[in-house]
Design a protein around this motif. Sequence first.
Motif, mmCIF file in Angstrom:
data_model
loop_
_atom_site.group_PDB
_atom_site.id
_atom_site.type_symbol
_atom_site.label_atom_id
_atom_site.label_comp_id
_atom_site.label_asym_id
_atom_site.label_seq_id
_atom_site.Cartn_x
_atom_site.Cartn_y
_atom_site.Cartn_z
ATOM 1 N N UNK A 40 19.290 105.558 -90.423
ATOM 2 C CA UNK A 40 19.328 104.907 -91.730
ATOM 3 C C UNK A 40 20.262 105.659 -92.676
ATOM 4 N N UNK A 41 20.237 106.990 -92.618
ATOM 5 C CA UNK A 41 21.125 107.788 -93.470
ATOM 6 C C UNK A 41 22.586 107.549 -93.092
ATOM 7 N N UNK A 42 22.875 107.475 -91.804
ATOM 8 C CA UNK A 42 24.232 107.228 -91.342
ATOM 9 C C UNK A 42 24.725 105.860 -91.807
ATOM 10 N N UNK A 43 23.912 104.824 -91.612
ATOM 11 C CA UNK A 43 24.336 103.478 -91.999
ATOM 12 C C UNK A 43 24.428 103.324 -93.511
ATOM 13 N N UNK A 44 23.580 104.000 -94.258
ATOM 14 C CA UNK A 44 23.677 103.959 -95.718
ATOM 15 C C UNK A 44 24.992 104.582 -96.174
ATOM 16 N N UNK A 45 25.391 105.666 -95.550
ATOM 17 C CA UNK A 45 26.648 106.331 -95.889
ATOM 18 C C UNK A 45 27.846 105.454 -95.535
ATOM 19 N N UNK A 46 27.807 104.845 -94.353
ATOM 20 C CA UNK A 46 28.914 103.994 -93.914
ATOM 21 C C UNK A 46 29.059 102.781 -94.821
ATOM 22 N N UNK A 47 27.949 102.118 -95.132
ATOM 23 C CA UNK A 47 28.036 100.916 -95.961
ATOM 24 C C UNK A 47 28.433 101.262 -97.398
ATOM 25 N N UNK A 48 28.028 102.420 -97.898
ATOM 26 C CA UNK A 48 28.464 102.843 -99.232
ATOM 27 C C UNK A 48 29.967 103.075 -99.244
#
Length: 62
Positions: A40-48
């Motif tokens: 979730x942290x990885x995908x939040x960073x990528x989408x941001x």
Amino acid sequence: MLIGNSAGLFSVIMLTACLYFSLSYFEYLKEGDKRLTKQAKLFATITLFLGLGVPALYELFS
């Protein structure tokens, strides 16, 4: 003109996804699930990054 509107729409979708993944991160953190927390942290960073970077690149090169 159409590409600019598409970049804006893409940005809104990515920032919404970022919010979703950020909230999921805190939920998984509370549950103690390390694998899902990391994802979730990885995908939040990528989408941001995509939500803020794509419109900035569009404005830079237009």
